[in-house]
Design a protein around this motif. Structure first.
Motif, PDB file in Angstrom:
ATOM      1  N   GLY A 113     126.820  98.331 120.857  1.00 50.19           N
ATOM      2  CA  GLY A 113     125.538  98.729 121.749  1.00 50.19           C
ATOM      3  C   GLY A 113     125.634  97.599 122.929  1.00 50.19           C
ATOM      4  O   GLY A 113     125.459  98.001 123.994  1.00 50.19           O
ATOM      5  N   ILE A 114     125.797  96.217 122.584  1.00 44.86           N
ATOM      6  CA  ILE A 114     125.931  95.376 123.765  1.00 44.86           C
ATOM      7  C   ILE A 114     127.068  95.877 124.852  1.00 44.86           C
ATOM      8  O   ILE A 114     126.663  95.947 126.117  1.00 44.86           O
ATOM      9  N   ALA A 115     128.263  96.440 124.391  1.00 44.73           N
ATOM     10  CA  ALA A 115     129.199  96.849 125.255  1.00 44.73           C
ATOM     11  C   ALA A 115     128.651  98.088 126.019  1.00 44.73           C
ATOM     12  O   ALA A 115     128.843  98.154 127.227  1.00 44.73           O
ATOM     13  N   GLY A 116     127.745  98.744 125.434  1.00 46.56           N
ATOM     14  CA  GLY A 116     127.336 100.114 125.974  1.00 46.56           C
ATOM     15  C   GLY A 116     126.440  99.400 127.199  1.00 46.56           C
ATOM     16  O   GLY A 116     126.309 100.074 128.322  1.00 46.56           O
ATOM     17  N   ILE A 117     125.543  98.716 126.990  1.00 43.64           N
ATOM     18  CA  ILE A 117     124.533  98.070 127.786  1.00 43.64           C
ATOM     19  C   ILE A 117     125.196  97.601 128.963  1.00 43.64           C
ATOM     20  O   ILE A 117     124.950  97.661 130.159  1.00 43.64           O
ATOM     21  N   LEU A 118     126.274  96.637 128.762  1.00 43.73           N
ATOM     22  CA  LEU A 118     126.981  95.922 129.750  1.00 43.73           C
ATOM     23  C   LEU A 118     128.019  96.959 130.767  1.00 43.73           C
ATOM     24  O   LEU A 118     127.884  96.852 131.842  1.00 43.73           O
ATOM     25  N   THR A 119     128.177  98.230 130.147  1.00 45.33           N
ATOM     26  CA  THR A 119     129.139  99.040 130.835  1.00 45.33           C
ATOM     27  C   THR A 119     127.940  99.862 131.712  1.00 45.33           C
ATOM     28  O   THR A 119     128.202  99.967 132.989  1.00 45.33           O
ATOM     29  N   GLY A 120     126.757 100.005 131.318  1.00 45.20           N
ATOM     30  CA  GLY A 120     125.594 100.515 132.286  1.00 45.20           C
ATOM     31  C   GLY A 120     125.299  99.491 133.309  1.00 45.20           C
ATOM     32  O   GLY A 120     125.303 100.098 134.429  1.00 45.20           O
ATOM     33  N   PHE A 121     125.221  98.316 132.963  1.00 42.82           N
ATOM     34  CA  PHE A 121     124.818  97.501 134.100  1.00 42.82           C
ATOM     35  C   PHE A 121     126.028  97.377 135.179  1.00 42.82           C
ATOM     36  O   PHE A 121     125.889  97.335 136.485  1.00 42.82           O
ATOM     37  N   ILE A 122     127.426  97.440 134.700  1.00 46.70           N
ATOM     38  CA  ILE A 122     128.540  97.535 135.746  1.00 46.70           C
ATOM     39  C   ILE A 122     128.511  98.770 136.411  1.00 46.70           C
ATOM     40  O   ILE A 122     129.075  98.782 137.570  1.00 46.70           O
ATOM     41  N   THR A 123     128.079  99.956 135.840  1.00 47.55           N
ATOM     42  CA  THR A 123     128.134 101.277 136.703  1.00 47.55           C
ATOM     43  C   THR A 123     126.785 101.209 137.353  1.00 47.55           C
ATOM     44  O   THR A 123     126.872 101.786 138.259  1.00 47.55           O
ATOM     45  N   LEU A 124     125.772 100.343 137.249  1.00 42.49           N
ATOM     46  CA  LEU A 124     124.784 100.380 138.221  1.00 42.49           C
ATOM     47  C   LEU A 124     125.345  99.624 139.531  1.00 42.49           C
ATOM     48  O   LEU A 124     124.635 100.221 140.633  1.00 42.49           O
ATOM     49  N   VAL A 125     126.108  98.571 139.482  1.00 46.67           N
ATOM     50  CA  VAL A 125     126.518  97.848 140.519  1.00 46.67           C
ATOM     51  C   VAL A 125     127.699  98.678 141.380  1.00 46.67           C
ATOM     52  O   VAL A 125     127.620  98.968 142.462  1.00 46.67           O
ATOM     53  N   GLN A 126     128.639  99.435 140.435  1.00 42.67           N
ATOM     54  CA  GLN A 126     129.689 100.101 141.150  1.00 42.67           C
ATOM     55  C   GLN A 126     130.019 101.225 140.441  1.00 42.67           C
ATOM     56  O   GLN A 126     129.690 101.413 139.077  1.00 42.67           O
ATOM     57  N   GLN A 127     129.810 102.420 141.012  1.00 40.44           N
ATOM     58  CA  GLN A 127     130.230 103.637 140.380  1.00 40.44           C
ATOM     59  C   GLN A 127     131.602 104.127 140.168  1.00 40.44           C
ATOM     60  O   GLN A 127     132.266 104.861 140.916  1.00 40.44           O
TER      61      GLN A 127
END
Length: 149
Positions: free
Chosen positions: A38-52
């Motif tokens: 779950g934490i990895a999913g949230i971090l992935t979301g934040f990473i994709t917010l910054v760069q697509q």
């Protein structure tokens, strides 16, 4: 292909929502693994917010973050020993080692009985009469080993 379409449509928010769902599932199905995914999913979301990045790279980021976080968690928790103020709590026979008691029943053919606290325990040792003081020197399962005092 619905997952790919969902990721393409909602982008980073789909990862964040999926991570939050995994965190909620951890409350229902404990074990720790869903917490780290779950934490990895949230971090992935934040990473994709910054760069697509493209969706295959997003899955790769999620997989790598999940594996690294789970392996790190397992490594640190595997060798951790929890200190206890009562280390012999569930080892009742070991609690009695070194104590002295009086035989309730004589030891004949290697076995007798002694009362300790509110329990009568089976003891093994040399043949001794009832009323003899004995010292508890060990245990074999639920049978206390004694020697004459």
């Amino acid at each position: 292909m619905e997952v790919i379409g969902f990721l393409a449509e909602y982008g980073p928010w789909s990862w964040i929502v999926a991570g939050l769902i995994l965190l909620a599932l951890e409350l229902v199905v404990p074990g720790g693994y869903l917490l780290w995914t779950g934490i990895a999913g949230i971090l992935t979301g934040f990473i994709t917010l910054v760069q697509q990045p493209p969706w295959p790279l997003q899955w790769l980021i999620f997989g790598v973050l999940s594996l690294v976080s789970i392996l790190t968690w397992v490594r640190f928790t595997r060798n951790r020993r929890e200190e206890s103020d009562r280390p012999l709590l569930n080892e009742r026979t070991q609690q009695f080692v070194g104590q002295e008691a009086v035989l309730d029943q004589p030891i004949t053919n290697g076995f007798g009985r002694v009362a300790l606290g509110d329990t009568v325990w089976r003891v093994s040792g040399p043949d001794l009469p009832a009323g003899q003081r004995v010292r508890i020197v060990g245990a074999d399962g639920n049978v206390l080993r004694v020697e004459p005092r």
